[in-house]
Design a protein around this motif. Structure first.
Motif, short mmCIF file in Angstrom:
data_model
loop_
_atom_site.label_atom_id
_atom_site.label_comp_id
_atom_site.label_asym_id
_atom_site.label_seq_id
_atom_site.Cartn_x
_atom_site.Cartn_y
_atom_site.Cartn_z
N ILE A 35 5.52 2.33 -4.38
CA ILE A 35 6.45 3.11 -5.19
C ILE A 35 5.74 3.60 -6.46
CG2 ILE A 35 8.55 3.00 -6.60
CD1 ILE A 35 9.64 0.99 -4.54
N ILE A 36 5.01 2.71 -7.10
CA ILE A 36 4.29 3.07 -8.32
C ILE A 36 3.16 4.05 -8.02
CG2 ILE A 36 2.73 2.13 -10.10
CD1 ILE A 36 4.56 -0.34 -10.18
N ALA A 37 2.47 3.84 -6.90
CA ALA A 37 1.39 4.74 -6.51
C ALA A 37 1.91 6.16 -6.31
CB ALA A 37 0.72 4.25 -5.23
N ASN A 38 3.07 6.29 -5.69
CA ASN A 38 3.65 7.61 -5.46
C ASN A 38 3.96 8.31 -6.78
OD1 ASN A 38 3.59 7.75 -2.63
ND2 ASN A 38 5.46 6.56 -2.43
N ARG A 39 4.45 7.56 -7.74
CA ARG A 39 4.75 8.14 -9.05
C ARG A 39 3.47 8.58 -9.77
NH1 ARG A 39 10.12 6.92 -11.16
NH2 ARG A 39 9.27 7.54 -13.17
N MET A 40 2.45 7.74 -9.69
CA MET A 40 1.18 8.08 -10.32
C MET A 40 0.53 9.28 -9.64
SD MET A 40 -0.46 4.30 -11.04
CE MET A 40 -1.92 4.95 -11.86
N ALA A 41 0.59 9.30 -8.32
CA ALA A 41 -0.01 10.40 -7.56
C ALA A 41 0.64 11.73 -7.91
CB ALA A 41 0.10 10.11 -6.07
N GLN A 42 1.95 11.69 -8.08
CA GLN A 42 2.68 12.90 -8.44
C GLN A 42 2.24 13.40 -9.83
OE1 GLN A 42 6.94 12.42 -8.54
NE2 GLN A 42 7.32 14.60 -8.33
N GLN A 43 2.06 12.46 -10.74
CA GLN A 43 1.68 12.85 -12.10
C GLN A 43 0.22 13.35 -12.16
OE1 GLN A 43 3.33 10.42 -15.08
NE2 GLN A 43 1.88 11.00 -16.68
N PHE A 44 -0.65 12.72 -11.37
CA PHE A 44 -2.06 13.11 -11.38
C PHE A 44 -2.40 14.19 -10.36
CE2 PHE A 44 -3.01 8.51 -12.83
CZ PHE A 44 -2.78 8.85 -14.15
N ASN A 45 -1.42 14.52 -9.51
CA ASN A 45 -1.60 15.54 -8.48
C ASN A 45 -2.73 15.19 -7.52
OD1 ASN A 45 -0.91 17.92 -7.14
ND2 ASN A 45 -2.37 19.15 -8.30
N ILE A 46 -2.72 13.94 -7.06
CA ILE A 46 -3.67 13.47 -6.05
C ILE A 46 -2.90 12.70 -4.98
CG2 ILE A 46 -5.70 13.37 -7.58
CD1 ILE A 46 -5.17 10.39 -7.96
N PRO A 47 -3.49 12.50 -3.80
CA PRO A 47 -2.76 11.80 -2.74
C PRO A 47 -2.76 10.29 -2.87
CG PRO A 47 -4.91 12.48 -1.95
CD PRO A 47 -4.77 13.05 -3.34
N VAL A 48 -1.79 9.67 -2.21
CA VAL A 48 -1.79 8.22 -2.00
C VAL A 48 -2.48 8.00 -0.66
CG1 VAL A 48 -0.36 6.20 -1.51
CG2 VAL A 48 0.30 7.78 -3.32
N TRP A 49 -3.39 7.04 -0.63
CA TRP A 49 -4.17 6.78 0.59
C TRP A 49 -3.95 5.33 1.02
CZ3 TRP A 49 -10.08 5.73 0.99
CH2 TRP A 49 -10.52 5.97 2.30
N GLN A 50 -3.55 5.14 2.28
CA GLN A 50 -3.30 3.80 2.80
C GLN A 50 -4.06 3.59 4.12
OE1 GLN A 50 1.22 4.35 2.42
NE2 GLN A 50 0.97 2.19 1.89
N PRO A 51 -5.37 3.43 4.04
CA PRO A 51 -6.17 3.30 5.26
C PRO A 51 -6.37 1.86 5.73
CG PRO A 51 -7.64 3.49 3.41
CD PRO A 51 -6.23 3.48 2.84
N VAL A 52 -5.73 0.91 5.03
CA VAL A 52 -5.94 -0.51 5.34
C VAL A 52 -4.60 -1.21 5.53
CG1 VAL A 52 -6.91 -2.69 4.50
CG2 VAL A 52 -8.10 -0.54 4.01
N LEU A 53 -4.50 -1.97 6.60
CA LEU A 53 -3.32 -2.80 6.86
C LEU A 53 -3.55 -4.21 6.34
CD1 LEU A 53 -2.46 -1.90 10.58
CD2 LEU A 53 -1.17 -1.22 8.56
N ARG A 54 -2.46 -4.87 5.99
CA ARG A 54 -2.57 -6.29 5.61
C ARG A 54 -1.81 -7.14 6.61
NH1 ARG A 54 -2.13 -8.79 -0.49
NH2 ARG A 54 -3.02 -10.82 0.03
N LEU A 55 -2.50 -8.07 7.21
CA LEU A 55 -1.89 -8.95 8.19
C LEU A 55 -1.11 -10.06 7.49
CD1 LEU A 55 -4.87 -9.27 10.71
CD2 LEU A 55 -3.05 -7.54 10.63
N ALA A 56 -0.37 -10.82 8.27
CA ALA A 56 0.44 -11.90 7.71
C ALA A 56 -0.42 -12.87 6.91
CB ALA A 56 1.17 -12.64 8.83
#
Length: 212
Positions: free
Chosen positions: A120-141
């Motif tokens: 949620i915070i990343a999306n807000r920052m990305a919007q302000q900085f005009n850059i993408p959010v990148w999620q190339p890594v999963l976290r297992l249990a």
């Protein structure tokens, strides 16, 4: 002239309604959702610390009231704190990057909470900085670390972060963001995964630092 200025100020107040500070509830909140006094009285650190041999920019000390705010936002669905926490990160002297990488959480944690608080915070920052959010890594249990040696704990955390093989986007300079850093093991493991994807410059910023 004074009369005109007064009328103008009143019009601005009507157009832009004032909301109370999210902490004291008395004075009008500013762009960071707190009044100026409450904002200034937060336990600011605004320094770079070293964890797992990685420099991490820290906005605040993990003490009252920021500890309670983060806990409420993270575990109690108090999402109205998202702007305050976002602005605390933005207040740091962040360098320009190509993408923001929020700390991932496991599917189990996502089911429990209903949201990834850092996404949620990343999306807000990305919007302000005009850059993408990148999620190339999963976290297992996440498994219990009880009874494990320091090396075993590190290996356990490292194994939690899995690269998404189908990810096609590549960024060389990225910013990892997380809420609280203690030992730095999680951000280090995430940074290691990103380095395997070809990231050459990885900045790390956390809202608060707790004592180890």
């Amino acid at each position: 002239m004074k009369t005109i200025d007064t009328v103008h100020a009143l019009i601005q107040r009507i157009i832009q309604p004032c909301f109370p500070c999210q902490l004291c509830g008395i004075d009008a909140q500013q762009s960071h959702s707190l009044c100026q006094q409450c904002w200034q009285q937060l336990p600011w650190l605004k320094d770079t610390i070293l964890r797992q041999h990685r420099p991490i920019q820290i906005a605040l000390n993990y003490t009252f009231p920021i500890d309670r705010i983060i806990q409420s936002y993270k575990y109690e669905q108090q999402l109205h704190f998202q702007n305050l926490l976002t602005q605390s990160l933005i207040s740091l002297n962040l360098s320009q990057v190509q993408a923001i990488v929020p700390m991932p959480i496991s599917t189990e944690r996502l089911r429990e909470r209903g949201y990834n608080q850092m996404l949620i915070i990343a999306n807000r920052m990305a919007q302000q900085f005009n850059i993408p959010v990148w999620q190339p890594v999963l976290r297992l249990a996440q498994h219990s670390q009880k009874g494990l040696s320091r090396v075993e704990r590190m290996q356990n955390i490292e194994q939690q972060f899995q690269i998404i093989k189908s990810e096609r986007r590549k960024y060389r300079k990225v910013l990892i963001i997380d809420d609280v850093v203690t030992t730095g093991s999680s951000v280090d493991a995430l940074a290691n995964a990103l380095e395997k994807l070809g990231c050459q410059h990885i900045d790390i910023a956390c809202i608060a630092a707790a004592q180890q």
